[in-house]
Motif scaffolding. Structure first.
Motif, PDB file in Angstrom:
ATOM      1  N   TRP A 103      -4.882 -59.556  55.337  1.00 18.44           N
ATOM      2  CA  TRP A 103      -3.593 -59.636  54.658  1.00 18.44           C
ATOM      3  C   TRP A 103      -3.772 -60.219  53.268  1.00 18.44           C
ATOM      4  O   TRP A 103      -4.648 -61.045  53.043  1.00 18.44           O
ATOM      5  CB  TRP A 103      -2.635 -60.528  55.453  1.00 18.44           C
ATOM      6  N   TRP A 104      -2.943 -59.770  52.325  1.00 21.54           N
ATOM      7  CA  TRP A 104      -2.943 -60.287  50.956  1.00 21.54           C
ATOM      8  C   TRP A 104      -1.555 -60.809  50.647  1.00 21.54           C
ATOM      9  O   TRP A 104      -0.557 -60.243  51.079  1.00 21.54           O
ATOM     10  CB  TRP A 104      -3.282 -59.171  49.961  1.00 21.54           C
ATOM     11  N   GLN A 105      -1.498 -61.894  49.858  1.00 21.83           N
ATOM     12  CA  GLN A 105      -0.216 -62.471  49.461  1.00 21.83           C
ATOM     13  C   GLN A 105      -0.043 -62.431  47.951  1.00 21.83           C
ATOM     14  O   GLN A 105      -1.005 -62.594  47.202  1.00 21.83           O
ATOM     15  CB  GLN A 105      -0.110 -63.930  49.905  1.00 21.83           C
ATOM     16  N   LEU A 106       1.195 -62.228  47.544  1.00 24.91           N
ATOM     17  CA  LEU A 106       1.559 -62.243  46.137  1.00 24.91           C
ATOM     18  C   LEU A 106       2.805 -63.105  46.008  1.00 24.91           C
ATOM     19  O   LEU A 106       3.821 -62.831  46.646  1.00 24.91           O
ATOM     20  CB  LEU A 106       1.856 -60.824  45.646  1.00 24.91           C
TER      21      LEU A 106
ATOM     22  N   ASN B 182       3.785 -60.206  51.459  1.00 27.12           N
ATOM     23  CA  ASN B 182       2.592 -60.066  52.296  1.00 27.12           C
ATOM     24  C   ASN B 182       2.277 -58.595  52.494  1.00 27.12           C
ATOM     25  O   ASN B 182       3.111 -57.826  52.979  1.00 27.12           O
ATOM     26  CB  ASN B 182       2.841 -60.729  53.656  1.00 27.12           C
ATOM     27  N   PHE B 183       1.047 -58.179  52.124  1.00 27.57           N
ATOM     28  CA  PHE B 183       0.605 -56.796  52.209  1.00 27.57           C
ATOM     29  C   PHE B 183      -0.492 -56.683  53.263  1.00 27.57           C
ATOM     30  O   PHE B 183      -1.355 -57.550  53.375  1.00 27.57           O
ATOM     31  CB  PHE B 183       0.060 -56.331  50.858  1.00 27.57           C
ATOM     32  N   SER B 184      -0.499 -55.568  54.014  1.00 26.24           N
ATOM     33  CA  SER B 184      -1.479 -55.356  55.083  1.00 26.24           C
ATOM     34  C   SER B 184      -2.684 -54.564  54.581  1.00 26.24           C
ATOM     35  O   SER B 184      -2.766 -54.201  53.413  1.00 26.24           O
ATOM     36  CB  SER B 184      -0.805 -54.624  56.252  1.00 26.24           C
ATOM     37  N   ASN B 185      -3.623 -54.276  55.514  1.00 26.63           N
ATOM     38  CA  ASN B 185      -4.842 -53.508  55.201  1.00 26.63           C
ATOM     39  C   ASN B 185      -4.552 -52.211  54.451  1.00 26.63           C
ATOM     40  O   ASN B 185      -5.304 -51.811  53.585  1.00 26.63           O
ATOM     41  CB  ASN B 185      -5.581 -53.138  56.489  1.00 26.63           C
ATOM     42  N   ASP B 186      -3.465 -51.543  54.827  1.00 25.76           N
ATOM     43  CA  ASP B 186      -3.136 -50.256  54.214  1.00 25.76           C
ATOM     44  C   ASP B 186      -2.400 -50.408  52.875  1.00 25.76           C
ATOM     45  O   ASP B 186      -1.897 -49.443  52.320  1.00 25.76           O
ATOM     46  CB  ASP B 186      -2.325 -49.388  55.180  1.00 25.76           C
ATOM     47  N   ARG B 187      -2.326 -51.661  52.374  1.00 24.27           N
ATOM     48  CA  ARG B 187      -1.725 -51.986  51.067  1.00 24.27           C
ATOM     49  C   ARG B 187      -0.209 -51.768  51.029  1.00 24.27           C
ATOM     50  O   ARG B 187       0.375 -51.627  49.976  1.00 24.27           O
ATOM     51  CB  ARG B 187      -2.371 -51.188  49.930  1.00 24.27           C
ATOM     52  N   LEU B 188       0.432 -51.732  52.208  1.00 21.25           N
ATOM     53  CA  LEU B 188       1.881 -51.597  52.267  1.00 21.25           C
ATOM     54  C   LEU B 188       2.524 -52.975  52.425  1.00 21.25           C
ATOM     55  O   LEU B 188       1.984 -53.846  53.099  1.00 21.25           O
ATOM     56  CB  LEU B 188       2.299 -50.699  53.430  1.00 21.25           C
ATOM     57  N   LEU B 189       3.684 -53.146  51.830  1.00 19.22           N
ATOM     58  CA  LEU B 189       4.436 -54.389  51.964  1.00 19.22           C
ATOM     59  C   LEU B 189       4.935 -54.490  53.397  1.00 19.22           C
ATOM     60  O   LEU B 189       5.644 -53.613  53.881  1.00 19.22           O
ATOM     61  CB  LEU B 189       5.617 -54.390  50.988  1.00 19.22           C
ATOM     62  N   ARG B 190       4.554 -55.554  54.089  1.00 27.63           N
ATOM     63  CA  ARG B 190       4.921 -55.720  55.497  1.00 27.63           C
ATOM     64  C   ARG B 190       5.885 -56.873  55.738  1.00 27.63           C
ATOM     65  O   ARG B 190       6.637 -56.860  56.702  1.00 27.63           O
ATOM     66  CB  ARG B 190       3.665 -55.940  56.351  1.00 27.63           C
TER      67      ARG B 190
ATOM     68  N   SER C 242       8.999 -55.544  57.167  1.00 28.49           N
ATOM     69  CA  SER C 242       9.221 -54.166  56.723  1.00 28.49           C
ATOM     70  C   SER C 242       8.330 -53.214  57.505  1.00 28.49           C
ATOM     71  O   SER C 242       7.168 -53.512  57.763  1.00 28.49           O
ATOM     72  CB  SER C 242       8.893 -54.037  55.236  1.00 28.49           C
ATOM     73  N   SER C 243       8.890 -52.046  57.863  1.00 33.62           N
ATOM     74  CA  SER C 243       8.105 -51.026  58.566  1.00 33.62           C
ATOM     75  C   SER C 243       8.694 -49.651  58.272  1.00 33.62           C
ATOM     76  O   SER C 243       9.635 -49.524  57.502  1.00 33.62           O
ATOM     77  CB  SER C 243       8.091 -51.318  60.075  1.00 33.62           C
ATOM     78  N   VAL C 244       8.148 -48.632  58.906  1.00 28.27           N
ATOM     79  CA  VAL C 244       8.559 -47.243  58.744  1.00 28.27           C
ATOM     80  C   VAL C 244       8.606 -46.887  57.256  1.00 28.27           C
ATOM     81  O   VAL C 244       9.649 -46.633  56.676  1.00 28.27           O
ATOM     82  CB  VAL C 244       9.915 -46.939  59.437  1.00 28.27           C
ATOM     83  N   HIS C 245       7.432 -46.887  56.635  1.00 26.25           N
ATOM     84  CA  HIS C 245       7.308 -46.610  55.200  1.00 26.25           C
ATOM     85  C   HIS C 245       7.338 -45.108  54.923  1.00 26.25           C
ATOM     86  O   HIS C 245       6.769 -44.324  55.681  1.00 26.25           O
ATOM     87  CB  HIS C 245       6.006 -47.211  54.659  1.00 26.25           C
ATOM     88  N   HIS C 246       8.024 -44.723  53.843  1.00 27.31           N
ATOM     89  CA  HIS C 246       8.110 -43.327  53.404  1.00 27.31           C
ATOM     90  C   HIS C 246       7.797 -43.254  51.920  1.00 27.31           C
ATOM     91  O   HIS C 246       8.094 -44.180  51.173  1.00 27.31           O
ATOM     92  CB  HIS C 246       9.510 -42.755  53.651  1.00 27.31           C
ATOM     93  N   SER C 247       7.211 -42.130  51.491  1.00 24.10           N
ATOM     94  CA  SER C 247       6.909 -41.926  50.074  1.00 24.10           C
ATOM     95  C   SER C 247       7.947 -41.005  49.451  1.00 24.10           C
ATOM     96  O   SER C 247       8.290 -39.969  50.020  1.00 24.10           O
ATOM     97  CB  SER C 247       5.526 -41.310  49.896  1.00 24.10           C
ATOM     98  N   PHE C 248       8.450 -41.402  48.278  1.00 23.58           N
ATOM     99  CA  PHE C 248       9.401 -40.623  47.502  1.00 23.58           C
ATOM    100  C   PHE C 248       8.912 -40.589  46.066  1.00 23.58           C
ATOM    101  O   PHE C 248       8.769 -41.642  45.440  1.00 23.58           O
ATOM    102  CB  PHE C 248      10.805 -41.245  47.557  1.00 23.58           C
ATOM    103  N   SER C 249       8.624 -39.423  45.565  1.00 21.71           N
ATOM    104  CA  SER C 249       8.174 -39.254  44.175  1.00 21.71           C
ATOM    105  C   SER C 249       7.010 -40.181  43.842  1.00 21.71           C
ATOM    106  O   SER C 249       6.955 -40.774  42.778  1.00 21.71           O
ATOM    107  CB  SER C 249       9.343 -39.494  43.214  1.00 21.71           C
TER     108      SER C 249
END
Length: 102
Positions: free
Chosen positions: A11-14, A32-40, A58-65
């Motif tokens: 995990w990474w923190q900012l 807090n960001f996980s291994n996949d670099r998504l905000l969790r 946070s979960s169920v991430h989707h990409s838009f543009s």
């Protein structure tokens, strides 16, 4: 702020400080960001007469543009002694396709 390992994941923190006058429930956040670099998770303190430590998962991430955002969030009171969330409610968001401005 650093990295740590928990349940086999890195995990990474900012730490984020918002400017005075920013419309937000808290001016200081720890993202807090996980291994996949998504905000969790976002940790913050909410002032409602007293300081209430909160965690927004946070979960169920989707990409838009080209931008990936979480569409399911849960905010709970943080148990500061064990750093684990307790209680809370769910917020579920849906997004339509957004076309960037030209």
């Amino acid at each position: 702020m650093g990295t740590w390992s928990e349940h086999g994941q890195n995990w990474w923190q900012l730490k984020v400080r918002l400017p005075e006058g920013a419309l937000a429930c808290s001016r200081e956040l720890v993202m807090n960001f996980s291994n996949d670099r998504l905000l969790r998770r976002i940790d913050f303190d909410l002032m409602r007469g007293e300081m209430i430590p909160r965690a927004m998962s946070s979960s169920v991430h989707h990409s838009f543009s080209g931008v990936t955002v979480p569409s399911l969030q849960r905010t709970v009171k943080r148990n500061t002694a064990a750093a684990s969330p307790i209680g809370g409610h769910w917020f579920n968001a849906t997004f339509d396709h957004v076309t960037p401005r030209q």
